[in-house]
Scaffold this motif. Structure first.
Motif, PDB file in Angstrom:
ATOM      1  N   VAL A   4     -27.985  22.954 -43.877  1.00 27.87           N
ATOM      2  CA  VAL A   4     -26.859  22.130 -43.445  1.00 27.87           C
ATOM      3  C   VAL A   4     -26.357  21.266 -44.595  1.00 27.87           C
ATOM      4  O   VAL A   4     -25.148  21.176 -44.833  1.00 27.87           O
ATOM      5  CB  VAL A   4     -27.262  21.258 -42.242  1.00 27.87           C
ATOM      6  CG1 VAL A   4     -26.175  20.222 -41.936  1.00 27.87           C
ATOM      7  CG2 VAL A   4     -27.510  22.126 -41.011  1.00 27.87           C
TER       8      VAL A   4
ATOM      9  N   TYR B 175     -24.229  23.317 -47.137  1.00 25.13           N
ATOM     10  CA  TYR B 175     -22.862  23.680 -46.758  1.00 25.13           C
ATOM     11  C   TYR B 175     -21.976  22.466 -46.524  1.00 25.13           C
ATOM     12  O   TYR B 175     -20.752  22.562 -46.653  1.00 25.13           O
ATOM     13  CB  TYR B 175     -22.889  24.625 -45.560  1.00 25.13           C
ATOM     14  CG  TYR B 175     -23.397  25.992 -45.968  1.00 25.13           C
ATOM     15  CD1 TYR B 175     -22.739  26.721 -46.956  1.00 25.13           C
ATOM     16  CD2 TYR B 175     -24.569  26.520 -45.434  1.00 25.13           C
ATOM     17  CE1 TYR B 175     -23.217  27.946 -47.389  1.00 25.13           C
ATOM     18  CE2 TYR B 175     -25.055  27.756 -45.856  1.00 25.13           C
ATOM     19  CZ  TYR B 175     -24.374  28.458 -46.826  1.00 25.13           C
ATOM     20  OH  TYR B 175     -24.846  29.673 -47.265  1.00 25.13           O
ATOM     21  N   ILE B 176     -22.562  21.318 -46.230  1.00 22.06           N
ATOM     22  CA  ILE B 176     -21.775  20.087 -46.192  1.00 22.06           C
ATOM     23  C   ILE B 176     -21.303  19.734 -47.601  1.00 22.06           C
ATOM     24  O   ILE B 176     -20.140  19.401 -47.826  1.00 22.06           O
ATOM     25  CB  ILE B 176     -22.603  18.937 -45.579  1.00 22.06           C
ATOM     26  CG1 ILE B 176     -22.679  19.096 -44.065  1.00 22.06           C
ATOM     27  CG2 ILE B 176     -22.004  17.584 -45.953  1.00 22.06           C
ATOM     28  CD1 ILE B 176     -23.523  18.041 -43.383  1.00 22.06           C
TER      29      ILE B 176
ATOM     30  N   VAL C 189     -15.281  24.683 -37.972  1.00 18.38           N
ATOM     31  CA  VAL C 189     -16.671  24.624 -37.525  1.00 18.38           C
ATOM     32  C   VAL C 189     -17.253  26.027 -37.424  1.00 18.38           C
ATOM     33  O   VAL C 189     -18.436  26.246 -37.722  1.00 18.38           O
ATOM     34  CB  VAL C 189     -16.785  23.858 -36.183  1.00 18.38           C
ATOM     35  CG1 VAL C 189     -16.126  24.627 -35.056  1.00 18.38           C
ATOM     36  CG2 VAL C 189     -18.244  23.572 -35.859  1.00 18.38           C
TER      37      VAL C 189
ATOM     38  N   LEU D 284     -18.423  27.228 -40.854  1.00 16.81           N
ATOM     39  CA  LEU D 284     -19.680  26.596 -41.247  1.00 16.81           C
ATOM     40  C   LEU D 284     -20.857  27.170 -40.468  1.00 16.81           C
ATOM     41  O   LEU D 284     -21.935  27.404 -41.028  1.00 16.81           O
ATOM     42  CB  LEU D 284     -19.588  25.081 -41.048  1.00 16.81           C
ATOM     43  CG  LEU D 284     -18.651  24.338 -42.001  1.00 16.81           C
ATOM     44  CD1 LEU D 284     -18.512  22.879 -41.581  1.00 16.81           C
ATOM     45  CD2 LEU D 284     -19.148  24.430 -43.437  1.00 16.81           C
TER      46      LEU D 284
ATOM     47  N   GLY E  32     -24.186  28.952 -42.038  1.00 15.45           N
ATOM     48  CA  GLY E  32     -25.522  28.455 -41.734  1.00 15.45           C
ATOM     49  C   GLY E  32     -26.384  29.502 -41.055  1.00 15.45           C
ATOM     50  O   GLY E  32     -27.557  29.677 -41.388  1.00 15.45           O
TER      51      GLY E  32
ATOM     52  N   PHE F  68     -22.501  20.677 -37.414  1.00 14.58           N
ATOM     53  CA  PHE F  68     -21.288  20.951 -38.180  1.00 14.58           C
ATOM     54  C   PHE F  68     -20.054  20.364 -37.497  1.00 14.58           C
ATOM     55  O   PHE F  68     -19.122  19.902 -38.161  1.00 14.58           O
ATOM     56  CB  PHE F  68     -21.129  22.452 -38.419  1.00 14.58           C
ATOM     57  CG  PHE F  68     -22.045  22.990 -39.488  1.00 14.58           C
ATOM     58  CD1 PHE F  68     -22.184  22.330 -40.698  1.00 14.58           C
ATOM     59  CD2 PHE F  68     -22.765  24.163 -39.287  1.00 14.58           C
ATOM     60  CE1 PHE F  68     -23.033  22.818 -41.698  1.00 14.58           C
ATOM     61  CE2 PHE F  68     -23.611  24.650 -40.276  1.00 14.58           C
ATOM     62  CZ  PHE F  68     -23.737  23.976 -41.475  1.00 14.58           C
ATOM     63  N   ASN F  69     -20.052  20.362 -36.178  1.00 14.93           N
ATOM     64  CA  ASN F  69     -18.946  19.750 -35.457  1.00 14.93           C
ATOM     65  C   ASN F  69     -18.924  18.240 -35.705  1.00 14.93           C
ATOM     66  O   ASN F  69     -17.864  17.660 -35.979  1.00 14.93           O
ATOM     67  CB  ASN F  69     -19.076  20.044 -33.956  1.00 14.93           C
ATOM     68  CG  ASN F  69     -17.814  19.704 -33.202  1.00 14.93           C
ATOM     69  OD1 ASN F  69     -16.712  20.042 -33.624  1.00 14.93           O
ATOM     70  ND2 ASN F  69     -17.955  19.033 -32.076  1.00 14.93           N
TER      71      ASN F  69
ATOM     72  N   THR G 263     -30.104  15.444 -40.109  1.00 14.36           N
ATOM     73  CA  THR G 263     -30.035  16.539 -39.138  1.00 14.36           C
ATOM     74  C   THR G 263     -31.106  16.409 -38.059  1.00 14.36           C
ATOM     75  O   THR G 263     -31.182  17.237 -37.163  1.00 14.36           O
ATOM     76  CB  THR G 263     -30.185  17.899 -39.845  1.00 14.36           C
ATOM     77  OG1 THR G 263     -31.417  17.916 -40.586  1.00 14.36           O
ATOM     78  CG2 THR G 263     -29.018  18.144 -40.794  1.00 14.36           C
TER      79      THR G 263
END
Length: 269
Positions: free
Chosen positions: A25, A28-29, A45, A48, A52, A105-106, A165
């Motif tokens: 996470v 990719y952020i 979203v 992503l 993931g 991700f949202n 997370t």
């Protein structure tokens, strides 16, 4: 038998599902923010989630089909801790983390931090991109791995953001105090110019922290105590050789063992 240090190194490379999930996470952020700063386009979203999920699937395939490759090159292949010790992942765990992917991700895309990045792109000065930053504290090199920090020119503030997370922890504030100390020392700014936030991506909650000079003194004291504690396990401080494994006392809190990468070492003790 293989050399002991090779076994220890390989076990160090095991990744539990919570750790692996968090790393993916965060990756990719960071990529989403960098891409937005370069192109002005934010990911969806679904994009992503697909990225993931692809990495989680790759980790599962490595862990179940490429054991020999991982044994030879543990830094090149994934090995999930749960599969290494138990041979499988429970369907409940898999389903739980599928749902978490969408949630985190949202919440990232809706987070106040990302909204500020997209609305104030021209007035933000993003901190240096190196992942590993370090500073010296009483001749000890301390590595600081901040998720994200930037300077807000409109408000004359340095902003530190840590993406979480998992759930909230009592250690979160202490970790962020060290980040604030780093920014204070590196940029020669006052604590009043530093704002620190946890973005809890599972819940969408944002938590702000403020720090005082007393907090900075406390974090340095805690650091010094930790260094002294670690030095007890050095046989030679110049070569950084450890004492014998028998001198490392085993925990009596057995619940710690469930999440420990190195628990197979204790079986033979």
């Amino acid at each position: 038998m293989e050399p002991y240090h090779q076994q220890v190194y390989r076990l160090k490379k095991l990744q539990s599902m919570p750790i692996l999930f968090g790393q993916i996470v965060h990756r990719y952020i960071e990529q989403a923010i960098n891409d937005y700063l370069q192109t002005g386009k934010a990911p969806t979203v679904e994009e992503l989630i697909q990225l993931g999920r692809g990495q989680l699937n790759a980790a599962f395939i490595d862990s179940t089909r490429r054991l020999d490759f991982w044994r030879q090159k543990p830094n090149k292949y994934y090995m999930m801790q749960e599969i290494y010790y138990h041979g499988t992942l429970s369907p409940e765990l898999v389903q739980d983390y599928k749902e978490r992917l969408r949630l985190v991700f949202n919440h990232f895309l809706m987070s106040e931090t990302f909204q500020q990045i997209t609305s104030q792109k021209g007035s933000l000065r993003i901190g240096e991109p190196e992942q590993f930053r370090s500073m010296k504290v009483e001749d000890v090199q301390v590595f600081v791995v901040m998720d994200f920090h930037y300077y807000d020119e409109l408000r004359d503030k340095w902003i530190i953001v840590d993406w979480k997370t998992g759930g909230e922890s009592d250690d979160d504030r202490q970790q962020l105090a060290l980040y604030a100390y780093y920014v204070q020392q590196k940029y020669r700014v006052s604590l009043a110019q530093i704002e620190v936030y946890n973005e809890y991506l599972l819940t969408g909650k944002r938590k702000k922290y403020s720090f005082t000079d007393f907090d900075m003194e406390n974090i340095l004291y805690t650091f010094q105590r930790s260094v002294l504690e670690m030095k007890k396990y050095q046989a030679d401080i110049f070569s950084n050789e450890p004492v014998d494994i028998e001198d490392f006392e085993q925990t009596q809190e057995k619940w710690h063992c469930r999440g420990c990468n190195f628990r197979e070492l204790c079986v033979s003790r």
